[in-house]
Write a protein that holds these residues in place. Structure first.
Motif, short mmCIF file in Angstrom:
data_model
loop_
_atom_site.label_atom_id
_atom_site.label_comp_id
_atom_site.label_asym_id
_atom_site.label_seq_id
_atom_site.Cartn_x
_atom_site.Cartn_y
_atom_site.Cartn_z
N UNK A 2 0.86 -1.18 0.00
CA UNK A 2 0.00 0.00 0.00
C UNK A 2 0.89 1.23 0.00
N UNK A 3 0.56 2.19 -0.86
CA UNK A 3 1.29 3.45 -0.92
C UNK A 3 0.29 4.60 -0.84
N UNK A 4 0.78 5.71 -0.30
CA UNK A 4 -0.06 6.92 -0.23
C UNK A 4 0.61 8.03 -1.02
N UNK A 5 -0.23 8.87 -1.64
CA UNK A 5 0.26 10.01 -2.40
C UNK A 5 -0.81 11.10 -2.34
N UNK A 6 -0.46 12.26 -2.83
CA UNK A 6 -1.40 13.39 -2.87
C UNK A 6 -1.51 13.92 -4.29
N UNK A 7 -2.72 14.27 -4.68
CA UNK A 7 -3.01 15.02 -5.90
C UNK A 7 -3.72 16.29 -5.43
N UNK A 15 -3.13 0.38 -3.85
CA UNK A 15 -2.99 -0.98 -3.31
C UNK A 15 -2.66 -1.91 -4.47
N UNK A 16 -1.75 -2.86 -4.23
CA UNK A 16 -1.53 -3.90 -5.24
C UNK A 16 -1.49 -5.27 -4.56
N UNK A 17 -1.65 -6.29 -5.38
CA UNK A 17 -1.65 -7.65 -4.84
C UNK A 17 -3.05 -8.19 -4.64
N UNK A 18 -3.25 -8.87 -3.54
CA UNK A 18 -4.53 -9.50 -3.24
C UNK A 18 -5.10 -8.94 -1.94
N UNK A 19 -6.40 -8.76 -1.92
CA UNK A 19 -7.09 -8.31 -0.71
C UNK A 19 -8.09 -9.40 -0.34
N UNK A 31 -5.77 4.24 4.99
CA UNK A 31 -6.99 5.03 4.77
C UNK A 31 -7.25 5.94 5.97
N UNK A 32 -7.07 5.42 7.18
CA UNK A 32 -7.22 6.25 8.38
C UNK A 32 -6.23 7.42 8.38
N UNK A 33 -4.97 7.13 8.02
CA UNK A 33 -3.96 8.18 7.95
C UNK A 33 -4.35 9.23 6.92
N UNK A 34 -4.82 8.77 5.78
CA UNK A 34 -5.23 9.70 4.73
C UNK A 34 -6.37 10.60 5.20
N UNK A 35 -7.37 10.00 5.85
CA UNK A 35 -8.52 10.78 6.30
C UNK A 35 -8.19 11.69 7.48
#
Length: 113
Positions: A2-7, A15-19, A31-35
């Motif tokens: 999982x990676x985070x970025x800003x636009x 997210x990549x791979x399998x969930x 997601x919590x960090x982003x919010x």
């Protein structure tokens, strides 16, 4: 992974791979960090996800509810059948904003503000 970025004022969680049941919680922290940064919008980019189980769907619904509670709109990005099929089969395509690219999702979130 999982990676985070800003636009601009939109937070993007990639997210990549399998969930699945064994690792769906990997979505929660980013997601919590982003919010917590109070973005105007949140994009959950599942473009590189190769398997998406019901636990992932549950995490997306939770994220959409938390996003809405903070006043941020949320979009999900994917063109992969593995992701879109469960979203559509559960009727969540009417609830989650699903777009085909991060740029399309960002344009939609900006236009909806």
């Amino acid at each position: 992974m999982v990676q985070r970025a800003w636009l601009d004022a939109i937070s993007v969680v990639r997210v990549d791979g399998e969930i699945d049941l064994g690792n769906a919680e990997v979505l929660e922290g980013p997601i919590e960090e982003a919010l917590s940064a109070r973005p105007e919008g949140l994009i959950v980019d599942l473009t590189e996800v190769r398997f998406f189980g019901s636990s992932g769907l549950s995490r997306l619904v939770d994220a959409a509810e938390r996003s809405e509670a903070t006043g941020a709109l949320m979009s999900v990005v994917s063109t992969r059948r593995e992701v879109l099929r469960p979203i559509r089969a559960t009727g969540l395509s009417g609830y989650l904003r699903v777009r085909s690219s991060v740029s399309e999702a960002a344009r939609d979130l900006v236009a909806t503000r």
